[in-house]
Design a protein around this motif. Structure first.
Motif, PDB file in Angstrom:
ATOM      1  N   ILE A 184       0.733  -1.270  -0.045  1.00 46.86           N
ATOM      2  CA  ILE A 184       0.133  -0.072   0.037  1.00 46.86           C
ATOM      3  C   ILE A 184       1.035   1.258   0.069  1.00 46.86           C
ATOM      4  N   LEU A 187       1.751   3.236  -3.173  1.00 43.81           N
ATOM      5  CA  LEU A 187       0.679   4.260  -3.624  1.00 43.81           C
ATOM      6  C   LEU A 187       0.820   5.877  -2.831  1.00 43.81           C
ATOM      7  N   ALA A 189       1.667   9.445  -2.453  1.00 41.39           N
ATOM      8  CA  ALA A 189       1.963  10.699  -3.445  1.00 41.39           C
ATOM      9  C   ALA A 189       3.266  10.498  -3.625  1.00 41.39           C
TER      10      ALA A 189
ATOM     11  N   TYR B 164      -2.036   9.497  -0.470  1.00 41.75           N
ATOM     12  CA  TYR B 164      -2.094   8.214  -1.454  1.00 41.75           C
ATOM     13  C   TYR B 164      -2.786   8.487  -2.660  1.00 41.75           C
ATOM     14  N   ILE B 165      -2.309   7.825  -3.789  1.00 45.28           N
ATOM     15  CA  ILE B 165      -2.622   8.224  -4.889  1.00 45.28           C
ATOM     16  C   ILE B 165      -3.599   6.698  -5.678  1.00 45.28           C
ATOM     17  N   THR B 177      -8.113  -2.305  -3.267  1.00 47.45           N
ATOM     18  CA  THR B 177      -7.066  -1.574  -2.942  1.00 47.45           C
ATOM     19  C   THR B 177      -7.422  -0.608  -1.921  1.00 47.45           C
ATOM     20  N   GLN B 180      -8.093  -2.090   1.609  1.00 43.55           N
ATOM     21  CA  GLN B 180      -6.944  -2.431   2.173  1.00 43.55           C
ATOM     22  C   GLN B 180      -6.445  -1.005   2.480  1.00 43.55           C
ATOM     23  N   LEU B 181      -6.133  -0.071   1.988  1.00 44.48           N
ATOM     24  CA  LEU B 181      -5.406   1.151   2.193  1.00 44.48           C
ATOM     25  C   LEU B 181      -6.065   1.626   3.463  1.00 44.48           C
ATOM     26  N   ILE B 184      -5.573  -0.708   6.464  1.00 44.52           N
ATOM     27  CA  ILE B 184      -4.240  -0.602   6.898  1.00 44.52           C
ATOM     28  C   ILE B 184      -3.840   0.287   7.909  1.00 44.52           C
ATOM     29  N   GLN B 185      -4.555   1.412   7.773  1.00 40.72           N
ATOM     30  CA  GLN B 185      -4.181   2.843   8.509  1.00 40.72           C
ATOM     31  C   GLN B 185      -4.792   2.654   9.932  1.00 40.72           C
TER      32      GLN B 185
END
Lengths: 206, 206
Positions: A184, A187, A189, B164-165, B177, B180-181, B184-185
């Motif tokens: 992750i 991803l 930036a 994030y991008i 995705t 998950q992103l 995960i945080q």
């Protein structure tokens, strides 16, 4: 998206299962590389130069310090231990996420020099469980186990400096979570500046 | 591990597929809530108060500003738009990750006030693909499409401020995705202070 690998620092209490976790992660996915430390201590029975450690002389190690060839280093019990840049950077260039399994002091130094590094602290589900696992190994005396638990209590003071806490309850699930966590970060930036610039230019010229 | 929900800000170019992505995410997982904005503009045909927006009077909106009842707000074309705190915070307390679909200016304000918020920018795989999608909708004139692309080029200037991008190439994979992103945080050290404190105390008393 980005082609470059990430720098990942993994720490954790003795008995939290770091070793098993790393092994499983590297067995399961081939996009990782484990950093190999350099040390001035003598090889132990069965240890191979370039596998467990790069075994170097004190002179050579101090030369590496002077040449800024180490990401971080420290002295323990009259011996140097450090992370050579060469291997880590070449693996990252090749697109591999490089894992540094180091202690808190080293982890903080890495974060200072490379703020984009991901710091992960591996925890047992509870203190009680940590004790149970250490006893379960059956390889250490209660004295050594108590010393490890005391050390864990001290190390626990530094955990907030880490980016992520990974609880190693079930190893299989923990490996997957760790893999996701690292992937992750690709991803971010900051890891995708080229892509952002490309789209930006493209949008201006459509 | 942590029981509290996260604050997630999602922005992206018109045509990047944000709407479809949000809908799919909320359909697939029930741990998310979509923030509903308040606005002073009149409801359009088919819009329902409390679904698309909370429709409020100008007086009421200005009262909310004075009472600091908004996470962020802005004025567009003589109308106010803003994110009421109440709904967002109560959903987060209930353990839901709350998604704010807002523009760059609002996103930056949120990040300033809530540094722990996750800012995600949804991108098409390329500028060319964005244009193709906008044309493919078949609902807008080339004039409107060109204006949207110009706007995208302007918005692209602010992307580096996001965490994030997320490239929306295949929608199904993109939803996974994104999930998950966000999940995960929850492993961030800052989200697990109670757990860290608990283990620390336990280790001291083993």
């Amino acid at each position: 998206m980005s082609g470059r690998g990430m720098l990942v620092v993994v720490s954790g209490f003795s008995g939290a299962g770091k070793g098993t976790l790393m092994k499983a992660l590297l067995d399961r996915y081939d996009n990782y590389a484990l950093s190999i430390s350099a040390t001035t201590r003598a090889p132990r029975e069965g240890e191979i130069d370039g596998r467990e450690y790069f075994f170097v002389s004190r002179d050579r190690f101090e030369e590496m310090i002077v040449q800024d060839a180490l990401i971080e280093y420290a002295q323990y019990v009259n011996n140097y231990y450090g992370t050579p840049k060469d291997y880590v950077f070449s693996q990252m260039e090749a697109g591999r996420d490089v894992i540094l399994e180091i202690e808190i002091q080293g982890a903080l130094k890495v974060k200072e020099r490379f703020p984009q590094a991901i710091l992960i602290f591996v925890m047992p589900p509870s203190g009680r469980e940590l004790k149970t696992r250490l006893i379960g190994r059956g390889t250490e005396s209660m004295e050594v186990i108590d010393a490890r638990l005391k050390r864990a209590a001290q190390e626990a003071e530094g955990i907030e400096a880490y980016d992520y806490i990974l609880v190693n309850d079930k190893i299989d699930q923990c490996v997957e979570t760790m893999h996701q966590l690292i992937q992750i970060q690709h991803l971010r930036a900051g890891e995708n500046e080229e892509f952002i610039t490309r789209i930006r230019e493209e949008l201006k010229n459509l």
